[in-house]
Design a protein around this motif. Structure first.
Motif, PDB file in Angstrom:
ATOM      1  N   ALA A   1       0.976  -1.157  -0.011  1.00 33.60           N
ATOM      2  CA  ALA A   1       0.102   0.098  -0.029  1.00 33.60           C
ATOM      3  C   ALA A   1       0.781   1.240  -0.125  1.00 33.60           C
ATOM      4  O   ALA A   1       0.678   2.251  -0.664  1.00 33.60           O
ATOM      5  CB  ALA A   1      -1.074   0.247   1.244  1.00 33.60           C
ATOM      6  N   ALA A   2       2.056   1.217   0.843  1.00 28.35           N
ATOM      7  CA  ALA A   2       2.692   2.452   0.878  1.00 28.35           C
ATOM      8  C   ALA A   2       3.591   2.612  -0.578  1.00 28.35           C
ATOM      9  O   ALA A   2       3.641   3.660  -1.120  1.00 28.35           O
ATOM     10  CB  ALA A   2       3.630   2.190   2.147  1.00 28.35           C
ATOM     11  N   ASP A   3       3.994   1.309  -0.955  1.00 33.54           N
ATOM     12  CA  ASP A   3       4.703   1.532  -2.486  1.00 33.54           C
ATOM     13  C   ASP A   3       3.813   1.980  -3.459  1.00 33.54           C
ATOM     14  O   ASP A   3       4.200   2.792  -4.178  1.00 33.54           O
ATOM     15  CB  ASP A   3       5.230   0.194  -2.908  1.00 33.54           C
ATOM     16  CG  ASP A   3       6.336  -0.146  -2.106  1.00 33.54           C
ATOM     17  OD1 ASP A   3       7.022   0.743  -1.782  1.00 33.54           O
ATOM     18  OD2 ASP A   3       6.725  -1.498  -2.167  1.00 33.54           O
ATOM     19  N   SER A   4       2.462   1.729  -3.468  1.00 34.02           N
ATOM     20  CA  SER A   4       1.449   2.048  -4.338  1.00 34.02           C
ATOM     21  C   SER A   4       0.908   3.800  -4.355  1.00 34.02           C
ATOM     22  O   SER A   4       0.524   4.114  -5.553  1.00 34.02           O
ATOM     23  CB  SER A   4       0.083   1.156  -4.318  1.00 34.02           C
ATOM     24  OG  SER A   4      -0.557   1.543  -3.223  1.00 34.02           O
ATOM     25  N   ILE A   5       1.216   4.330  -3.184  1.00 33.36           N
ATOM     26  CA  ILE A   5       0.856   5.468  -3.204  1.00 33.36           C
ATOM     27  C   ILE A   5       2.421   6.269  -3.563  1.00 33.36           C
ATOM     28  O   ILE A   5       2.358   7.495  -3.484  1.00 33.36           O
ATOM     29  CB  ILE A   5       0.269   6.172  -1.943  1.00 33.36           C
ATOM     30  CG1 ILE A   5       1.205   5.976  -0.678  1.00 33.36           C
ATOM     31  CG2 ILE A   5      -1.244   5.501  -2.001  1.00 33.36           C
ATOM     32  CD1 ILE A   5       0.422   6.562   0.559  1.00 33.36           C
ATOM     33  N   GLY A   6       3.524   5.606  -3.691  1.00 31.80           N
ATOM     34  CA  GLY A   6       4.645   6.041  -4.084  1.00 31.80           C
ATOM     35  C   GLY A   6       5.487   6.913  -3.196  1.00 31.80           C
ATOM     36  O   GLY A   6       6.397   7.506  -3.357  1.00 31.80           O
ATOM     37  N   LEU A   7       5.163   6.537  -1.874  1.00 32.05           N
ATOM     38  CA  LEU A   7       6.151   6.831  -0.676  1.00 32.05           C
ATOM     39  C   LEU A   7       7.479   6.326  -1.040  1.00 32.05           C
ATOM     40  O   LEU A   7       7.788   5.223  -1.410  1.00 32.05           O
ATOM     41  CB  LEU A   7       5.868   6.258   0.605  1.00 32.05           C
ATOM     42  CG  LEU A   7       4.475   6.595   1.214  1.00 32.05           C
ATOM     43  CD1 LEU A   7       3.939   6.081   2.553  1.00 32.05           C
ATOM     44  CD2 LEU A   7       4.565   8.422   1.381  1.00 32.05           C
TER      45      LEU A   7
END
Lengths: 247, 251
Positions: A147-153
């Motif tokens: 989830a963190a990756d998918s919002i580009g963090l």
């Protein structure tokens, strides 16, 4: 907890019944007893400060190597393995001696007993902290990372805002236990002459020659310290559990 | 700098192959998704449909072939991957909300950290999308205090807050109790009607029939059939597609 007073009673009854006990040496009722007590307790500051500082460094180093250990980079993972295996293998007492007597020669610097103690304890303990952190981080579900990756963090933001705050909740209890362990192991620093609790007791034994009473008192000092810390650790655990349920 | 080209389709896959060890999960995948197109991917479990959309925002890496998103070519380079992820929203089967953050904070984190918005702008945007998914009153709650349907709507709002060019849905209703599926599908239908480009992996054929411009059927890692939803449901060309549709439509 409930057995604690019982142990204390046996301890002090021993002083009343056996003719060999001589509590006068640290009796608050006499002038010399008070001075001796003060002398023994004067080690408290070093015991606590060495332990706390070593803990802080140990957590910092441990976290760094934990992150290397879960990296996708093979060399990073390998460096974690090497570090953990190496420092876990060295007995703490040996580490204290080596850091104090060996490291200054290698680096060509001088280290006083205090910082040698902090460094030795921190290095020894950091291998265990690395494993604790690694376990804690890996216990966070894969979905959180995705989830963190998918919002580009970024990697740092992902760790800082998502993974570590959740991992810390699970890690705090074992960290507390590790601190208890650190408090006990700080007694090893006495061998290089840092005037912490154990060193103070040793020195007084040499001048008063009442090892039984003085070391018994030393046992009590550690016992009280650790009971206090354990109390806070347990409270923290309870709070963490409560938070987990709330969320 | 990341090169961007507006002439391209939003998502383009050419001859994409992927293996998990010896096992090939994606075989020669070609896919072209135009702006505002709504694509629904279906197929039996293990057919590679989730893996396919997870390659689009690099939650999985592919070994061969070309993937381009919004004109940006997917490479190993982290800068490229981040640029793509910024453009691609994703909704997961298990919601994957951040349990230690409030709903509002779940929504503002991306805009603040990735898009560098300030707290006020981010909160205004968050509230706008919470209203869109019809749960603005839950902003200060923690995810575990919400029902599954509400959590999934928060997850949709969290993706929307990044204002992506394309949204990926990975079986968004599969973990929900039956009575909560409708509220999530309603939000997805509205989103589709508002012109969002969407790629959905789902078994909800009612939803697919209603919104899909293009249907894709996958089996054993390959795209077996692909076409307009009209043709797909009324006259599927492939035998495997027919069997699959029979199984899930007549149960």
């Amino acid at each position: 907890m409930t057995r604690f007073p019982l142990i204390l009673t046996i301890f002090f009854l021993g002083g009343c019944t056996g003719s060999e006990w001589g509590w006068y040496v640290i009796s608050p009722g006499t002038q010399s007893g008070r001075i001796n007590l003060g002398f023994l307790l004067s080690g408290l500051g070093y015991t606590i400060s060495v332990s706390i500082l070593a803990m802080i460094f140990s957590i910092a180093i441990g976290l760094l190597f934990a992150l290397l250990g879960i990296s996708s980079n093979r060399a990073a993972r390998w460096s974690n393995r090497a570090y953990v295996e190496f420092f876990r293998a060295i007995p703490m007492l040996v580490m204290v001696l080596w850091v104090y007597y060996g490291l200054p020669v290698v680096l060509g610097i001088s280290i006083d007993t205090f910082w040698a103690g902090v460094l030795a304890l921190a290095l020894s303990d950091s291998a265990f902290e690395a494993e604790i952190f690694r376990g804690g981080i890996q216990s966070i579900s894969r979905g959180q990372v995705e989830a963190a990756d998918s919002i580009g963090l970024s990697y740092i933001d992902k760790m800082r805002y998502i993974i570590l705050p959740q991992a810390i909740r699970r890690i705090l209890p074992p960290l507390g236990n590790q601190f208890v362990y650190m408090l006990k192991m700080s007694s090893l620093v006495s061998v290089i002459g840092l005037a912490e609790l154990t060193r103070r007791a040793n020195e007084l034994v040499v001048s008063e020659y009442r090892p039984l009473e003085i070391y018994s008192f030393l046992v009590l000092e550690y016992l009280v310290l650790i009971v206090i810390v354990s109390y806070f650790v347990r409270r923290m655990e309870k709070k963490m559990r409560a938070d987990e349920h709330q969320h | 700098m990341v090169e961007k080209n507006d002439e391209n389709p939003v998502v383009l896959l050419e001859k994409v192959n992927k293996w998990f060890g010896e096992f090939q999960v994606l075989k020669n995948i070609d896919l072209r998704v135009e702006k505002q197109q709504r694509v629904v991917i279906c197929g039996p479990s293990g057919s590679g449909k989730s893996t396919l959309i997870r390659c689009i925002n690099r939650l999985e890496s592919h070994q061969q072939g070309l993937i381009m998103v919004d004109g940006i070519k997917m490479t190993e380079d982290m800068q490229n991957i981040t640029a793509i992820r910024r453009d691609v929203g994703m909704v997961f089967q298990q919601f994957n909300l951040f349990p230690h953050l409030t709903v509002l904070r779940n929504l503002t984190l991306g805009p603040m950290r990735v898009l560098k918005m300030n707290a006020r702008q981010a909160e205004t945007r968050a509230m706008k999308y919470l209203e869109k998914v019809r749960i603005p009153e839950q902003a200060d709650k923690f995810p575990n205090q919400l029902s599954g349907g509400q959590q999934q709507r928060v997850a949709i709002a969290r993706s929307l807050c990044m204002e992506p060019t394309v949204m990926l849905f990975d079986e968004p209703t599969s973990a929900l109790d039956p009575e909560m599926i409708a509220e999530v599908l309603d939000v997805m239908v509205e989103l589709a009607e508002s012109g969002m480009t969407m790629i959905c992996v789902t078994h909800e054929m009612g939803f697919a029939r209603r919104v899909a411009d293009k249907m894709i059927f996958m089996d054993h890692g390959e795209i077996v059939e692909s076409g307009s939803s009209e043709d797909f449901f009324t006259s599927p060309a492939n035998e495997r597609t027919r069997q699959f549709l029979n199984q899930i439509l007549h149960h």
